[in-house]
Design an enzyme around this catalytic site. Structure first.
Site, short mmCIF file in Angstrom:
data_model
loop_
_atom_site.label_atom_id
_atom_site.label_comp_id
_atom_site.label_asym_id
_atom_site.label_seq_id
_atom_site.Cartn_x
_atom_site.Cartn_y
_atom_site.Cartn_z
N TYR A 109 42.74 33.15 43.50
CA TYR A 109 41.54 33.99 43.42
C TYR A 109 41.03 34.22 44.83
O TYR A 109 40.98 33.29 45.66
CB TYR A 109 40.44 33.33 42.59
N GLU A 197 37.10 42.02 45.15
CA GLU A 197 37.56 40.89 44.35
C GLU A 197 39.02 41.10 43.98
O GLU A 197 39.39 42.13 43.41
CB GLU A 197 36.73 40.73 43.08
#
Length: 386
Positions: A109, A197
């Site tokens: 992530y 993101e």
């Protein structure tokens, strides 16, 4: 401003960020024709909506051939996807994206955003990719690393290494990781992004680092510098009332309550919503008309509130500084005379020209409820809608 995944990936690619090859289409025919040019063992079909959680809602499919792609595309286009971010009303899929498959070895992530509290740019990294980062933060907070960066034209090697350390990369892939961070940082500051993101960021079995998914938001206040980004705006993904509000430079956000609010100043607007909740009701919107609103702007704001069918009453709370109370009052009267207002309307005025404003309201012939202060106004509007 939000954009679609396929648009985000094209911008990232422009700055040297590795992404899978992919094509998008507004029709099944267009998508399939473009997809025939991809060199891949499997096709990854993705619904393009402004919301996360698509995979769990059936918005991501792994397909073996063109025939399967055609069939699944026909099923997905026009389908309503309901995810944890869309709410129960869901979003209709109006465009599709298909990309080449990847041989995944590890998932990470990575995100980059503006940290307003510290006035710095912060990178968030984790070796728990492909999951909701909120769940990771709740269950395994030690798996998340936050690296705050002082704003500059370039990011240092030391900061890059701190960001990717949790990925446990080898020497070859570590260099790729550092280059990736530098490219994302350059894209972030060059486009005035507010958030990037990547979830998941993957390491392939061929030892390549690739952004498998991407979400990018931009600072609305800087869009005037980036007409090429404004051109990517998909109005069909936005609330029609919020689109109308943007035409008048009104700060409007729709909420789930029944009391419409018109306030000048974000802080006062928040206080107004809080006191409505204190007395047992919920605000239907956040609406800041700003400090120097004209009669036309005030009139447009009132019409926006009234266009929301869930609104049962309206509270107007104005503290006149730059904003003159008489200008607001005239705007309210003009809008009210154009529209058939059959719900309670409470008005609290204070500050510059509030006496003149009150006189305009009193002489308007409209059924308005006057309030002395914010507490009084909140009590009166809550009582009026019951």
């Amino acid at each position: 401003m939000n954009i679609h995944e396929h648009q985000a990936k094209q911008i990232l690619k422009k700055y040297g960020v590795p992404v899978p090859n992919g094509v998008f289409g507004l029709t099944v025919e267009e998508l399939v024709e473009k997809a025939k040019l991809l060199k891949t063992e499997k096709y990854i079909l993705k619904a393009q909506i402004h919301a996360g959680g698509r995979g769990k809602a059936g918005g991501v499919k792994i397909l073996d051939n063109i025939d399967e792609l055609t069939k699944s595309s026909n099923e997905m286009l026009g389908k309503k996807l309901v995810t944890h971010q869309t709410g129960p009303e869901g979003k209709v899929v109006k465009r599709l994206y298909v990309e080449e498959s990847s041989n995944i070895e590890k998932e990470f992530y990575l995100s980059c955003l503006v940290d307003r509290a510290s006035s710095k740019i912060v990178f968030i990294s984790s070796d728990q990719g492909g999951m909701d980062i909120e769940e990771v933060a709740k269950k395994n907070p030690e798996k998340i690393v936050k690296t705050k960066i002082n704003y500059s034209k370039e990011i240092s090697n030391e900061d890059c290494e701190n960001i990717i350390k949790i990925f446990s990369l080898n020497k070859k892939t570590k260099e790729q990781g550092k280059n990736l961070i530098k490219a994302i940082y350059k894209m972030f500051i060059s486009t005035d992004a507010s958030m990037v993101e990547i979830n998941p960021l993957i390491l392939t079995k061929e030892q390549n680092i690739i952004c498998l998914d991407a979400k990018v938001n931009f600072d609305d206040n800087a869009l005037f510098k980036h007409p090429e980004i404004v051109a990517l705006r998909d109005l069909s993904e936005e609330d029609p009332i919020e689109i109308e509000a943007s035409k008048y430079n009104l700060s409007y956000i729709k909420l789930d309550g029944s009391i419409g609010c018109m306030v000048n100043g974000a802080g006062l607007a928040m206080a107004t919503m809080d006191i409505i909740k204190l007395y047992g009701e919920e605000p239907a919107n956040f609406l800041d008309v700003g400090g120097g609103a004209s009669k036309e702007k005030v009139s447009a704001a009132l019409k926006l509130i009234l266009s929301d069918k869930s609104v049962k009453g309206i509270l107007i709370n104005i503290f006149g500084g730059i904003m003159r109370c008489d200008v607001l009052a005239q705007g309210v009267v003009d809008a009210a005379k154009e529209m058939d207002i059959n719900i309670p309307l409470v008005v609290r005025l204070a500050g510059t020209n509030f006496k003149e404003g009150k006189k305009i309201l009193d002489n308007s012939g409209l059924k308005l409820i006057s309030a002395e202060n914010l507490d009084d106004a909140a009590k009166k509007i809550v009582k009026a809608i019951k």
